[in-house]
Design an enzyme around this catalytic site. Structure first.
Site, PDB file in Angstrom:
ATOM      1  N   PHE A 134      12.242  18.923 -52.928  1.00  0.00           N
ATOM      2  CA  PHE A 134      12.438  17.671 -52.204  1.00  0.00           C
ATOM      3  C   PHE A 134      12.420  16.528 -53.222  1.00  0.00           C
ATOM      4  CE2 PHE A 134      11.175  14.105 -49.539  1.00  0.00           C
ATOM      5  CZ  PHE A 134      11.893  14.315 -48.379  1.00  0.00           C
ATOM      6  N   ASP A 213       3.165  22.033 -52.503  1.00  0.00           N
ATOM      7  CA  ASP A 213       3.535  21.087 -51.457  1.00  0.00           C
ATOM      8  C   ASP A 213       3.800  21.897 -50.191  1.00  0.00           C
ATOM      9  OD1 ASP A 213       4.753  19.341 -49.684  1.00  0.00           O
ATOM     10  OD2 ASP A 213       5.670  18.155 -51.291  1.00  0.00           O
ATOM     11  N   TYR A 238       3.327  15.127 -39.994  1.00  0.00           N
ATOM     12  CA  TYR A 238       4.289  14.734 -38.946  1.00  0.00           C
ATOM     13  C   TYR A 238       5.376  15.775 -38.717  1.00  0.00           C
ATOM     14  CZ  TYR A 238       6.696  12.943 -43.157  1.00  0.00           C
ATOM     15  OH  TYR A 238       7.250  12.821 -44.402  1.00  0.00           O
ATOM     16  N   LYS A 239       5.381  16.853 -39.504  1.00  0.00           N
ATOM     17  CA  LYS A 239       6.390  17.899 -39.316  1.00  0.00           C
ATOM     18  C   LYS A 239       5.838  18.955 -38.352  1.00  0.00           C
ATOM     19  CE  LYS A 239       8.614  16.709 -43.655  1.00  0.00           C
ATOM     20  NZ  LYS A 239       8.743  16.922 -45.098  1.00  0.00           N
ATOM     21  N   ARG A 387      20.612  22.037 -40.691  1.00  0.00           N
ATOM     22  CA  ARG A 387      19.258  22.593 -40.771  1.00  0.00           C
ATOM     23  C   ARG A 387      18.656  22.663 -39.370  1.00  0.00           C
ATOM     24  NH1 ARG A 387      14.481  19.540 -44.060  1.00  0.00           N
ATOM     25  NH2 ARG A 387      14.902  18.012 -42.436  1.00  0.00           N
TER      26      ARG A 387
HETATM   27  C1  PLP Z   1       8.994  15.851 -45.978  1.00  0.00           C
HETATM   28  C2  PLP Z   1       8.600  16.094 -47.389  1.00  0.00           C
HETATM   29  C3  PLP Z   1       7.976  15.071 -48.136  1.00  0.00           C
HETATM   30  C4  PLP Z   1       7.789  13.712 -47.534  1.00  0.00           C
HETATM   31  O1  PLP Z   1       6.964  12.886 -48.296  1.00  0.00           O
HETATM   32  P1  PLP Z   1       6.507  11.487 -47.706  1.00  0.00           P
HETATM   33  O2  PLP Z   1       5.683  10.888 -48.738  1.00  0.00           O
HETATM   34  O3  PLP Z   1       5.790  11.772 -46.412  1.00  0.00           O
HETATM   35  O4  PLP Z   1       7.741  10.692 -47.408  1.00  0.00           O
HETATM   36  C5  PLP Z   1       7.550  15.377 -49.428  1.00  0.00           C
HETATM   37  N1  PLP Z   1       7.761  16.600 -49.965  1.00  0.00           N
HETATM   38  C6  PLP Z   1       8.372  17.585 -49.276  1.00  0.00           C
HETATM   39  C7  PLP Z   1       8.554  18.915 -49.911  1.00  0.00           C
HETATM   40  C8  PLP Z   1       8.829  17.351 -47.976  1.00  0.00           C
HETATM   41  O5  PLP Z   1       9.458  18.307 -47.303  1.00  0.00           O
END
Ligand code: PLP
Length: 428
Positions: A134, A213, A238-239, A387
């Site tokens: 990400f 992560d 939030y996921k 997705r």
């Molecule tokens: C969704 C996601 C994020 C989001 O990070 P935020 O700081 O909440 O915006 C970070 N890393 C991964 C791998 C994600 O899937």
């Protein structure tokens, strides 16, 4: 649960009738007629969350005012929720706090891990991650590395970010210059999952620390951080944890590292005695040293509603149903949409797959917009990736059937092929 073999709607309905997780659907408030395949991006509203929000706002804030930091447990909330969340990721009490964003928590974890290595193995100056990670994970690694180099401009040995990709395997990349390996357990785009135990062991064997992560893993797949002997982990609420839009993230730190170095965002909430108002910094002697400043309490309080639902569900059942849902989805897309050029980019091997399934198609963006208009919400990620999050707590096998039938209709009639569906919005 084994994967249903009869891929017609009636047999999937029969499968739903014996689904041990079916009752969890009633724990969420999902709009009538909608098939929500995007719980990997923003989980739906747990029932009771609106009432909880009203209580926090009207009673705790409205009536309790400043007293609520003590009387409503606001000050302890990051640790109390952290202990609950820890159970879902193989952590112990006192190893997790809910705080800040995943990006910020990754910064804190990386900074702390790098400092440990500065003492234990100072010649190690590579932060290893992957090109397919990400973007924020790569950007934060670059930010830390650039910052370390800028404050130490005369050093010959510079920090650098190294990226695993199709030309550089994990095994090749993991040499004696690597300080920290930072990976996403489940890839946000493809749904591919690393073997946490094996990768952590290999990294330790080579002398690197490991940060996981868990953004697309927490609440979605079984995670055992202590079992894997990991060093740090971060992730979103939030996921798959259904904490609400932008709800604070979490950070887990193996107890063996907690006393070593503080992280550099040394705000007062990470102080050993914040209300002593001391004129210099002493880090809290536990995981609270990974907090920083005052937290968004109204948003944070909502997290508990989703967490409590996840804690009630048996993770073994969740995983089995997730794999079954995705097997059915993949099989149906193949059977019913085979001629329309959707290319599966998610590994089919169960051990290498998280809880979402992605396909590649040159018109992916427009197809997703057409699906959303027909009440099937998935999302789109560059390049060309459609997705679909397959969340066992509120999806049924017939939902999957119905979603694929709508997808087939859209592909067959080329309903996606209109200019309006090609216009990119700010958030895809
Ligand atoms: C969704 C996601 C994020 C989001 O990070 P935020 O700081 O909440 O915006 C970070 N890393 C991964 C791998 C994600 O899937």
């Amino acid at each position: 649960m084994t994967t249903p073999t009869h891929t017609d709607r009636a047999s999937l309905q029969a499968e739903d009738a014996v689904d041990a997780l079916a009752s969890f659907r009633g724990r969420f408030s999902i709009p009538e007629g909608l098939i929500y395949l995007d719980g990997n991006s923003l989980g739906p509203l747990p029932r009771g969350a609106a009432e909880r929000a009203a209580e926090v706002i009207n009673n705790e804030w409205g009536q309790g005012l400043i007293r609520s930091w003590n009387t409503s447990g606001w000050f302890e909330l990051p640790s109390r929720l952290g202990d609950k969340l820890s159970k879902l990721i193989g952590g112990n009490d006192g190893e997790t706090v809910v705080t800040d964003t995943t990006s910020l928590n990754l910064f804190k974890a990386l900074a702390s891990a790098v400092r440990i290595q500065q003492q234990d193995a100072p010649s190690r100056r590579v932060i290893l991650t992957e090109r397919d990670n990400f973007p924020t994970d790569i950007y934060i690694a670059e930010g830390i590395s650039d910052f370390l180099n800028s404050v130490n401009a005369t050093a010959n040995d510079h920090y650098e970010v190294r990226l695993i990709d199709e030309n550089l395997s994990l095994e090749q990349a993991l040499d004696d210059s690597v300080a920290v390996l930072a990976l996403s357990h489940v890839n946000y785009r493809t749904g591919a999952m690393w073997d946490m135990g094996a990768v952590t062991a290999a990294a330790h064997q080579s002398g690197a620390l490991v940060i996981w992560d868990l953004a697309h893993a927490a609440g979605a797949v079984p995670v055992d951080l202590n079992g894997a002997n990991a060093d740090y982990a971060v992730g979103c609420t939030y996921k798959y944890l259904n904490g609400g839009p932008g709800s604070p993230a979490f950070i887990w730190v193996n107890a063996r590292h907690q006393g070593r170095f503080w992280q550099p965002l040394t705000g007062w909430w990470s102080h050993a005695a914040p209300f002593a108002m001391a004129d210099s910094y002493t880090a809290a002697n536990d995981v609270r040293r990974f907090l920083c400043g005052t937290q968004p309490i109204t948003s944070m309080a909502m997290i508990e509603c989703g967490l409590d639902v996840s804690l009630e569900a048996d993770m073994g059942l969740v995983r089995a149903k997730s794999l079954a849902l995705s097997d059915v989805f993949i099989a149906l897309v193949r059977e019913r949409c085979g001629e329309f050029g959707l290319e599966l980019v998610t590994p089919e091997n169960h051990a290498e797959r998280g809880s979402h399934v992605s396909f590649r198609h040159p018109e992916g963006y427009a197809i997703i917009q057409a699906l959303i208009d027909r009440g099937v919400i998935g999302d789109y990620r560059e390049p060309e990736v459609l997705r679909f999050g397959l969340t066992p707590l509120y999806l049924s096998f017939t939902d999957i059937w119905d979603a694929v039938e709508i997808l087939r209709d859209i592909l067959e009639t080329r309903a996606w092929d209109v200019p309006a569906y090609r216009t990119r919005q700010a958030v895809t």
